[in-house]
Design a protein around this motif. Sequence first.
Motif, short mmCIF file in Angstrom:
data_model
loop_
_atom_site.label_atom_id
_atom_site.label_comp_id
_atom_site.label_asym_id
_atom_site.label_seq_id
_atom_site.Cartn_x
_atom_site.Cartn_y
_atom_site.Cartn_z
N PHE A 6 0.83 -1.21 0.00
CA PHE A 6 0.00 0.00 0.00
C PHE A 6 0.86 1.26 0.00
N ARG B 97 0.62 4.23 -2.75
CA ARG B 97 0.51 5.66 -2.44
C ARG B 97 1.50 6.48 -3.26
N TRP C 45 -5.23 -2.89 -6.93
CA TRP C 45 -4.81 -1.62 -7.53
C TRP C 45 -5.96 -0.95 -8.27
N ILE D 120 -8.20 0.72 -5.57
CA ILE D 120 -7.62 1.97 -5.06
C ILE D 120 -7.70 3.08 -6.09
N GLY E 219 -10.01 3.57 -0.46
CA GLY E 219 -8.79 3.82 0.29
C GLY E 219 -8.15 2.55 0.80
N SER E 220 -6.96 2.71 1.34
CA SER E 220 -6.21 1.55 1.80
C SER E 220 -6.89 0.85 2.97
N SER F 181 -9.88 -1.30 1.56
CA SER F 181 -9.36 -2.39 0.73
C SER F 181 -8.63 -3.43 1.58
N ASP G 214 -11.90 6.86 1.09
CA ASP G 214 -12.35 5.54 1.49
C ASP G 214 -13.81 5.34 1.09
N ASN H 52 -15.58 -0.16 -7.20
CA ASN H 52 -14.33 -0.48 -6.49
C ASN H 52 -14.51 -1.63 -5.51
#
Length: 297
Positions: free
Chosen positions: A26, A30, A90, A93, A98-99, A102, A154, A160
């Motif tokens: 992650f 970023r 990927w 995101i 958001g991380s 996910s 997020d 997504n």
Amino acid sequence: MVGNAGDNSWLRAMPWVFVLIWSTGFIVARYGMPHAPPMTFLAWRYALSILCFLVWIWLAKVAWPKDREQWLHLAVLGVLMHAGYLGGVWAAIKAGMGSGLSALVVGLQPVLTAIWLSATGSAVTQRQWMGLTLGFTGLVLVVSNKFVAGSEGDTATWLNLSFAVLALFSITVGTLYQKRFVKPCDVRSANTVQLMAAFAATLPLALLETEGMNWNGELMGAMAWSVLGLTLGGSSLLYMLIQRGAAASVSSLMYLVPPCTALLAWILFSEPITVYTVLGMGLTAVGVSLVIRPPKP
């Protein structure tokens, strides 16, 4: 004696080295995602990783898989563990997830693995179920601050979320598939076959993307670590761990990835660590230890 002691020390350290490397995924996202479309980035990553592995195989005179069936199983594994899992994460995101969210979705993998093993008659002990529950509770606490007051980045959409669920099922099925069908062979040649299949599956999707690659310092750094650290290091360790350990125990290590990622994000980006984060890390560590602890004789 010295060699055996060194080998045993490395075997004991492998899970923790894997968690540390895998947690940087992650962090790489970023750095890299603002400058590249996901499938194009991954296609470059696979291609460069293949080149590195081919040089390594040639220098070390590594043997390739011997039969067509083994090549086929490794190719299926590559589509699941690389193209499906990484492509799903990927893409999710890039599509606005958001991380934290996910990580939470993909963090369901140990539970799905344990449910499947129980349904097929494999032993998942009461202690391991307790560990899986504690680990997931800790995972929720670690990423809970990502959802406070609708944290920016997020947002969950059907698009997504579908990508994240694809990643979840890909790595879960891939873990079980490898344990069931893939025979032990050299990790370097095995990874190369997997990456070739992942590249073949990802390239057509990359060609459909219209966004270009902005080759600046952040993107090149993200690409270098993706190839050398995550693929050559992390993916190779994951392959060896699945070959050597039980599927439920290996999958439970994924619980440690979000807490470790949170710690790295605090160190690198000064992202806040709350009381819930610390408590979640502790619960996760206890849960994983319950799952991977060998049974008493």
